[in-house]
Enzyme design. Structure first.
Site, short mmCIF file in Angstrom:
data_model
loop_
_atom_site.label_atom_id
_atom_site.label_comp_id
_atom_site.label_asym_id
_atom_site.label_seq_id
_atom_site.Cartn_x
_atom_site.Cartn_y
_atom_site.Cartn_z
N GLU A 68 146.25 88.94 67.33
CA GLU A 68 144.94 89.38 67.83
C GLU A 68 143.84 89.13 66.80
OE1 GLU A 68 143.66 90.29 70.67
OE2 GLU A 68 145.59 89.98 71.62
N GLN A 113 137.65 84.51 67.29
CA GLN A 113 136.92 83.30 66.91
C GLN A 113 137.80 82.06 66.74
OE1 GLN A 113 133.60 83.92 66.27
NE2 GLN A 113 133.55 86.05 65.69
N TYR A 146 137.90 96.48 71.37
CA TYR A 146 138.66 95.45 72.11
C TYR A 146 140.04 95.24 71.47
CZ TYR A 146 140.49 91.12 73.80
OH TYR A 146 141.36 90.20 74.33
N ASP A 178 137.72 90.08 77.86
CA ASP A 178 137.27 89.07 76.90
C ASP A 178 136.50 88.00 77.67
OD1 ASP A 178 139.17 87.56 78.18
OD2 ASP A 178 140.26 86.98 76.37
N CYS A 230 140.90 75.25 90.80
CA CYS A 230 140.96 76.21 91.92
C CYS A 230 142.12 75.92 92.86
CB CYS A 230 139.65 76.19 92.70
SG CYS A 230 138.23 76.63 91.69
N CYS A 284 145.02 77.86 91.84
CA CYS A 284 144.75 79.25 91.45
C CYS A 284 145.40 80.25 92.40
CB CYS A 284 143.24 79.48 91.42
SG CYS A 284 142.82 81.17 91.01
N CYS A 328 138.73 84.64 96.11
CA CYS A 328 137.64 84.27 95.20
C CYS A 328 136.35 84.01 95.99
CB CYS A 328 138.02 83.03 94.40
SG CYS A 328 136.72 82.53 93.27
N THR A 339 129.24 79.70 63.82
CA THR A 339 128.70 80.12 65.11
C THR A 339 127.20 79.81 65.20
OG1 THR A 339 130.26 81.93 64.90
CG2 THR A 339 128.72 82.06 66.73
FE1 SF4 Z 1 138.73 78.85 91.12
FE2 SF4 Z 1 138.07 81.33 91.75
FE3 SF4 Z 1 140.51 80.80 90.93
FE4 SF4 Z 1 138.50 80.71 89.21
S1 SF4 Z 1 139.25 82.51 90.27
S2 SF4 Z 1 140.12 79.17 89.43
S3 SF4 Z 1 136.88 79.91 90.50
S4 SF4 Z 1 139.56 80.04 92.77
#
Ligand code: SF4
Length: 364
Positions: A45, A50, A128, A146, A207, A210, A216, A310
């Site tokens: 962690e 960074q 965190y 995060d 996506c 995903c 989403c 940074t």
């Molecule tokens: Fe795509 Fe939404 Fe999944 Fe992110 S959360 S990868 S934007 S479908």
């Protein structure tokens, strides 16, 4: 449980299950995930602040080989700690690890504590990191937010307000709290962060692969490319520096920075920041004189290296020169000690990033 507008309570379980199933199959085999030892999670962690995960994994393995437990860190001299950290930058993190290990071992502890307040009292551990250690090492139900998680949330809920706005932060906190799987916080938190790192990436998220696509809102509204709302980036400030690699016979002069300096304890070639309108050569000659008392007439160009922080872009002009064998010892004004080191031993000393690049050039 806080109710949030876009997630119907009966879909919360479905989101958790999809995420956990995806994580079980696709998580990266990061070295601290084999045992989840608190000491390992803590080191990962702190390194991860960074620093990119691939780099963390590489440094982590080297670190654990040298310092297998808290007692080994406490027993090591600070120079060895800084050397093991060399290349990761932000050396305060390494010093804080050392201070923490010394404190815990002195107080009879064998590992990092499993208590939020006790963790917060340790150097370098904020809210965190404390929550990350507790959820990932000890499987305690602390939600984590995060940059990866915030990006996933901003797309999942199609949030069209800036990331830094207080109301956006509040919405993220509510989502993290609502979605957290309190039976499996370790797996759940890592799954969310991993989704952000591997699938819901800043550019061109995957996506199609995903597990949360069906929930989403940004995907459904075709606004993925606009979420999260971009933050105006601060322009980097340029810093120009110059230094001199000085040979006397077959050895090179290096000096150790003062302990309260930003890179306190690290070694460097004498040099510093250029004054306005000063040429790099004149800056190097002036700095060497100010920091050691040596008045040189000539230096030759070695290399110019650039390093990014940074908020800063640092350009370091490196020169080299030779001192007469009978020149007096230096009068140090910006260092705690100095050493004359053969070229093939330079790599044994910890240097800040720009000077380390010069060491590589000298040794290649
Ligand atoms: Fe795509 Fe939404 Fe999944 Fe992110 S959360 S990868 S934007 S479908």
């Amino acid at each position: 449980m806080i109710e949030i507008e876009f997630i119907h309570p009966h879909t919360v379980n479905e989101i958790r299950n999809r995420l956990l199933a995806w994580f079980a199959q696709y998580q990266r085999p990061l070295p601290w995930r084999t045992t989840y030892r608190p000491y390992h999670v803590w080191i990962a962690e702190i390194m991860g602040q960074q620093t990119q995960m691939e780099r963390v994994a590489m440094y982590f393995l080297r670190w654990i080989e040298q310092f297998p437990d808290l007692a080994a860190v406490a027993a090591a001299p600070e120079q060895k700690i800084l050397k093991a950290w060399e290349g990761l930058g932000y050396y305060t993190r390494a010093r804080n690890i050392h201070r923490t290990a010394l404190y815990l071992i002195d107080n009879g502890a064998a590992d990092i504590p499993a208590d939020y307040q006790q963790l917060l009292a340790l150097p370098g551990i904020g809210p965190y990191t404390a929550a990350a250690i507790l959820s990932i090492a000890f499987n305690q139900p602390y939600p984590l937010l995060d940059a990866n998680v915030e990006r996933v949330f901003s797309r999942l809920a199609d949030i069209d307000s800036p990331l830094k706005k207080a109301s956006t932060k509040k919405q993220f906190t509510a989502m993290a709290d609502t979605l957290l799987d309190r039976d499996q916080p370790r797996q759940f938190n890592q799954a969310l962060m991993e989704l952000g790192a591997l699938i819901c990436t800043p550019k061109r998220p995957a996506c199609i692969s995903c597990p949360l696509q069906v929930y989403c809102r940004a995907y459904q509204a075709d606004t993925v490319a606009y979420r999260p709302l971009p933050i105006a980036r601060d322009k980097k400030t340029d810093i120009l520096m110059a230094c001199g690699v000085l040979y006397k016979e077959d050895r090179i002069f290096i000096q150790q920075r003062l302990p309260d300096d930003i890179w306190g304890g690290l070694w460097e070639f004498p040099g510093g920041q250029l004054k306005e309108s000063e040429t790099p050569l004149h800056g190097a000659l002036r700095e060497i004189h100010e920091e050691t008392g040596w008045l040189l007439e000539r230096l030759d160009v070695l290399a110019t290296v650039t390093h990014y922080y940074t908020r800063y872009r640092v350009t370091l002009h490196g020169f080299y020169g030779t001192l007469h064998p009978s020149c007096p010892e230096p009068i140090l004004t910006a260092a705690s000690q100095y050493a004359w080191v053969p070229l093939n031993q330079l790599h044994q000393y910890p240097f800040p990033a720009g000077h380390r690049q010069l060491v590589h050039i000298l040794c290649s």
